[in-house]
Scaffold this motif. Structure first.
Motif, PDB file in Angstrom:
ATOM      1  N   PHE A   1      -5.858 -64.754 -19.626  1.00  0.00           N
ATOM      2  CA  PHE A   1      -7.631 -64.946 -18.930  1.00  0.00           C
ATOM      3  C   PHE A   1      -7.373 -64.493 -17.459  1.00  0.00           C
ATOM      4  CE2 PHE A   1      -7.932 -66.492 -24.408  1.00  0.00           C
ATOM      5  CZ  PHE A   1      -9.546 -66.572 -24.020  1.00  0.00           C
ATOM      6  N   LEU A   2      -9.006 -63.703 -17.731  1.00  0.00           N
ATOM      7  CA  LEU A   2      -9.092 -64.412 -15.735  1.00  0.00           C
ATOM      8  C   LEU A   2     -10.307 -64.242 -15.489  1.00  0.00           C
ATOM      9  CD1 LEU A   2      -7.300 -60.570 -14.748  1.00  0.00           C
ATOM     10  CD2 LEU A   2      -6.360 -62.937 -14.589  1.00  0.00           C
ATOM     11  N   ARG A   3     -10.523 -64.792 -14.256  1.00  0.00           N
ATOM     12  CA  ARG A   3     -11.753 -65.276 -14.019  1.00  0.00           C
ATOM     13  C   ARG A   3     -12.294 -64.321 -13.277  1.00  0.00           C
ATOM     14  NH1 ARG A   3     -14.303 -70.237 -10.818  1.00  0.00           N
ATOM     15  NH2 ARG A   3     -13.170 -69.064  -8.750  1.00  0.00           N
ATOM     16  N   LEU A   4     -13.733 -63.626 -13.126  1.00  0.00           N
ATOM     17  CA  LEU A   4     -13.489 -62.713 -12.219  1.00  0.00           C
ATOM     18  C   LEU A   4     -14.707 -62.925 -11.059  1.00  0.00           C
ATOM     19  CD1 LEU A   4     -11.785 -59.045 -13.548  1.00  0.00           C
ATOM     20  CD2 LEU A   4     -10.492 -60.871 -11.898  1.00  0.00           C
ATOM     21  N   ASN A   5     -15.102 -62.585 -10.389  1.00  0.00           N
ATOM     22  CA  ASN A   5     -16.251 -63.166  -9.412  1.00  0.00           C
ATOM     23  C   ASN A   5     -16.950 -61.549  -9.086  1.00  0.00           C
ATOM     24  OD1 ASN A   5     -18.187 -63.215  -7.293  1.00  0.00           O
ATOM     25  ND2 ASN A   5     -16.869 -65.167  -6.437  1.00  0.00           N
ATOM     26  N   CYS A   6     -17.939 -61.589  -9.608  1.00  0.00           N
ATOM     27  CA  CYS A   6     -18.294 -60.265  -9.039  1.00  0.00           C
ATOM     28  C   CYS A   6     -20.018 -60.346  -8.100  1.00  0.00           C
ATOM     29  CB  CYS A   6     -19.557 -60.027 -10.831  1.00  0.00           C
ATOM     30  SG  CYS A   6     -20.490 -60.582 -11.671  1.00  0.00           S
ATOM     31  N   GLY A   7     -18.983 -61.867  -6.993  1.00  0.00           N
ATOM     32  CA  GLY A   7     -20.736 -62.375  -6.620  1.00  0.00           C
ATOM     33  C   GLY A   7     -20.869 -61.590  -4.736  1.00  0.00           C
ATOM     34  N   HIS A   8     -19.739 -60.386  -5.221  1.00  0.00           N
ATOM     35  CA  HIS A   8     -19.567 -59.457  -3.612  1.00  0.00           C
ATOM     36  C   HIS A   8     -19.998 -58.239  -3.681  1.00  0.00           C
ATOM     37  CE1 HIS A   8     -17.177 -62.961  -1.955  1.00  0.00           C
ATOM     38  NE2 HIS A   8     -16.735 -63.401  -2.805  1.00  0.00           N
ATOM     39  N   PRO A   9     -21.886 -58.137  -4.041  1.00  0.00           N
ATOM     40  CA  PRO A   9     -22.265 -56.761  -4.299  1.00  0.00           C
ATOM     41  C   PRO A   9     -22.085 -56.333  -2.782  1.00  0.00           C
ATOM     42  CG  PRO A   9     -23.788 -58.465  -3.644  1.00  0.00           C
ATOM     43  CD  PRO A   9     -22.669 -58.815  -4.165  1.00  0.00           C
ATOM     44  N   ASP A  10     -21.478 -56.742  -1.284  1.00  0.00           N
ATOM     45  CA  ASP A  10     -21.559 -55.827  -0.887  1.00  0.00           C
ATOM     46  C   ASP A  10     -20.159 -55.055  -0.341  1.00  0.00           C
ATOM     47  OD1 ASP A  10     -20.786 -58.633  -0.015  1.00  0.00           O
ATOM     48  OD2 ASP A  10     -20.631 -59.045   1.955  1.00  0.00           O
ATOM     49  N   ASP A  11     -18.657 -56.001  -1.045  1.00  0.00           N
ATOM     50  CA  ASP A  11     -17.920 -55.356  -1.299  1.00  0.00           C
ATOM     51  C   ASP A  11     -17.774 -53.478  -1.814  1.00  0.00           C
ATOM     52  OD1 ASP A  11     -14.960 -55.084  -0.965  1.00  0.00           O
ATOM     53  OD2 ASP A  11     -14.765 -57.174  -0.804  1.00  0.00           O
ATOM     54  N   ARG A  12     -17.033 -52.837  -1.024  1.00  0.00           N
ATOM     55  CA  ARG A  12     -17.253 -51.631  -1.653  1.00  0.00           C
ATOM     56  C   ARG A  12     -15.281 -51.217  -1.747  1.00  0.00           C
ATOM     57  NH1 ARG A  12     -20.204 -47.925   2.966  1.00  0.00           N
ATOM     58  NH2 ARG A  12     -22.501 -48.761   2.595  1.00  0.00           N
ATOM     59  N   ARG A  13     -15.094 -52.049  -2.085  1.00  0.00           N
ATOM     60  CA  ARG A  13     -13.441 -52.579  -2.718  1.00  0.00           C
ATOM     61  C   ARG A  13     -13.677 -52.443  -4.003  1.00  0.00           C
ATOM     62  NH1 ARG A  13     -10.604 -56.611   1.173  1.00  0.00           N
ATOM     63  NH2 ARG A  13     -12.557 -57.536   0.348  1.00  0.00           N
ATOM     64  N   THR A  14     -14.914 -53.292  -4.252  1.00  0.00           N
ATOM     65  CA  THR A  14     -14.573 -54.470  -5.794  1.00  0.00           C
ATOM     66  C   THR A  14     -14.113 -52.678  -7.156  1.00  0.00           C
ATOM     67  OG1 THR A  14     -15.780 -55.612  -5.391  1.00  0.00           O
ATOM     68  CG2 THR A  14     -15.697 -54.685  -7.647  1.00  0.00           C
ATOM     69  N   ASP A  15     -14.443 -51.261  -7.156  1.00  0.00           N
ATOM     70  CA  ASP A  15     -14.180 -50.913  -8.262  1.00  0.00           C
ATOM     71  C   ASP A  15     -12.673 -50.357  -7.675  1.00  0.00           C
ATOM     72  OD1 ASP A  15     -14.862 -48.789 -10.369  1.00  0.00           O
ATOM     73  OD2 ASP A  15     -14.482 -47.611  -8.952  1.00  0.00           O
ATOM     74  N   ALA A  16     -12.230 -50.130  -6.223  1.00  0.00           N
ATOM     75  CA  ALA A  16     -11.220 -49.793  -6.029  1.00  0.00           C
ATOM     76  C   ALA A  16      -9.711 -50.819  -7.251  1.00  0.00           C
ATOM     77  CB  ALA A  16     -10.678 -49.463  -5.239  1.00  0.00           C
ATOM     78  N   ALA A  17     -10.364 -52.328  -6.436  1.00  0.00           N
ATOM     79  CA  ALA A  17      -9.938 -53.090  -7.774  1.00  0.00           C
ATOM     80  C   ALA A  17      -9.982 -53.435  -8.623  1.00  0.00           C
ATOM     81  CB  ALA A  17     -10.286 -54.343  -6.519  1.00  0.00           C
ATOM     82  N   LEU A  18     -10.480 -53.418  -9.290  1.00  0.00           N
ATOM     83  CA  LEU A  18     -11.297 -53.060 -10.479  1.00  0.00           C
ATOM     84  C   LEU A  18      -9.797 -51.755 -11.124  1.00  0.00           C
ATOM     85  CD1 LEU A  18     -14.586 -54.084 -10.934  1.00  0.00           C
ATOM     86  CD2 LEU A  18     -13.171 -55.738 -11.762  1.00  0.00           C
TER      87      LEU A  18
END
Length: 478
Positions: free
Chosen positions: A442-459
């Motif tokens: 399992f992983l816990r992922l933090n989705c509380g950084h809407p200002d971080d444009r790197r999220t989609d590439a990281a996912l």
């Protein structure tokens, strides 16, 4: 079911039936409020909930629309089935090892325990802090020891009152964040070697508190949407000499589960035993100042009681480290332990927050925070559905900013963590969230950084890592 949930369920049913199509515009908040005879905030809550589920999307200056990019339906993790046996807790070494590597600013913070600091009104808090300190009586810097600033405790008590709770300011002890609140509560109601019931999975900081105090853990089964399994808890209470329970009833970390009010009432009734104390921790309480369990249990007759721990750290003021305990008749004992351990919380932080609460704006900030987090949760869910391999299971919380992701094919989350770090991506592996490290895939992922444009590439990168590891596992098994 609350009114916003009823309205959200009605819209969701129309979307699923095809009555509302992709791209259709929903009624404006004003129109929906007038037409249904509900408050605008109720409409907003319904739309936030639908947004978090990926069913609708907000378009700036245009309103809310049925989402044309709805993610494919993903199964949620199954309810947990921990072993009902007491365990010694040894997690700190692993926690420090895993999380200590992911604090740099250039790491994409999917493993962080905090939402983005850009979500908070830090400029307004700074002005409140400056104004409060200009008017502060210098003697109060040495007089306002534990239980803390009288004005801040009064403001917190008013928020309980607004949520339907009768909590006196004298019952509140200000602490250095919610974690000190939890530690002080456990110190007050337990002794080394006592057994504490916790959720499975649970927040690793709670496990660290048990480890520090020499307490034993017994894990209680949970449901990914509704939290503590009351039948499992009843079994645990019958089989073990439990002295305290520590639960997160609203937006549990890491599940994001929300215990229904009816279950909270049952929880209080179940714990109507003089030898059992209940500590309830709300990390990001977005709806009520205190859960039903704490509201009823603070004044339970006999030696048993509920203690409600919370803080402003993840909802308003990260870094200020101001939390509190609504401790009921345990308030004096908690305050004494606070004096013996750290004397008092910082006066400037307390006074700045009291000033901010005095002039309003907190509830407006919370509405904006909920909206931002709900929107980004929908973005993260779409990214996981798009990039992660088949067999991935994901929670769909109604609030908060965590997703609990089950990886397919027995993929080792620690291995994912190490490979992700090589790409400057932080994740929290499931090993951290249980006394026996049972959530290895399992992983816990933090989705509380809407200002971080790197999220989609990281996912996308994470999905590729998980897919590659799952394929390797499959070949080895063959």
């Amino acid at each position: 079911m609350k009114r916003y949930e009823e309205y959200a369920a009605e819209i969701a049913e129309r979307i699923e039936s095809g009555e509302l199509l992709a791209g259709d515009r929903l009624p404006s908040v004003r129109v929906a409020s007038a037409g249904r005879g509900i408050s605008p905030s109720t409409v907003f809550e319904a739309y936030y909930l639908l947004e978090a589920r990926g069913l609708i999307e907000a378009r700036p200056r245009s309103g809310y629309f049925v989402n044309a990019r709805r993610p494919r339906a993903q199964a949620e993790p199954e309810p947990t089935l921990p072993r009902e046996q007491t365990l010694e807790v040894e997690v700190s070494d692993l926690v420090f090892q895993v999380l200590g590597l992911a604090r740099q600013r250039d790491i994409v913070p999917l493993g962080s325990a905090f939402p983005s600091p850009a979500l908070f009104p830090l400029d307004k808090l700074s002005r409140s802090l400056a104004g409060a300190m200009r008017r502060l009586d210098p003697w109060r810097t040495v007089e306002d020891l534990s239980p803390g600033s009288e004005e801040l405790r009064r403001r917190i008590a008013l928020r309980y009152l607004a949520a339907g709770s009768s909590v006196e300011a004298t019952e509140i002890v200000v602490t250095n964040g919610a974690m000190e609140a939890l530690n002080l509560c456990l110190e007050t109601v337990t002794r080394p070697g006592d057994v504490v019931a916790i959720e499975s999975p649970t927040f690793y900081a709670a496990l660290q508190a048990l480890e520090r105090l020499g307490l034993r853990a017994v894990e209680v089964a949970t449901h990914p949407r509704t939290g503590v399994d009351l039948a499992s808890l009843a079994s645990v209470l019958d089989r073990h000499p439990v002295k305290a329970c520590w639960f997160m009833t609203n937006f549990q970390n890491p599940l994001g589960s929300l215990m229904p009010d009816a279950h909270k009432r049952e929880l209080v009734e179940l714990l109507a035993r003089p030898e059992v104390q209940l500590a309830v921790d709300i990390v990001l309480d977005q709806r009520n100042a205190a859960p039903a369990a704490a509201r009823q249990g603070l004044r339970r007759p006999g030696p048993g009681a509920a203690l409600h721990c919370s803080s402003f750290s993840k909802s308003l003021a990260p870094g200020y480290r101001v939390g509190w305990v609504a401790a009921g008749r345990h308030a004096e004992g908690v305050a004494r332990r606070k004096l013996m351990s750290s004397l008092a919380a910082a006066i400037p932080s307390q006074e700045g927050l009291a000033e901010y609460l005095r002039h309003g704006g907190y509830d407006r900030h919370l509405r904006q925070l909920r909206q931002a987090l709900a929107q980004h949760q929908a973005v993260a869910l779409r990214g996981i559905a798009k990039h992660f391999p088949p067999g991935t299971r994901t929670t769909r919380p109604e609030g908060g900013y965590f997703l609990w992701v089950e990886l397919p094919g027995g993929v080792d989350a620690l291995q994912v963590h190490r490979l992700a770090l090589s790409h400057n991506i932080g994740v929290a592996p499931g090993h951290l969230f249980s006394a026996d490290h049972r959530y290895a895939n399992f992983l816990r992922l933090n989705c509380g950084h809407p200002d971080d444009r790197r999220t989609d590439a990281a996912l996308r990168t994470l999905g590729q890592i998980v897919r590659s590891l799952a394929e390797t596992k499959g070949r080895q098994a063959a």
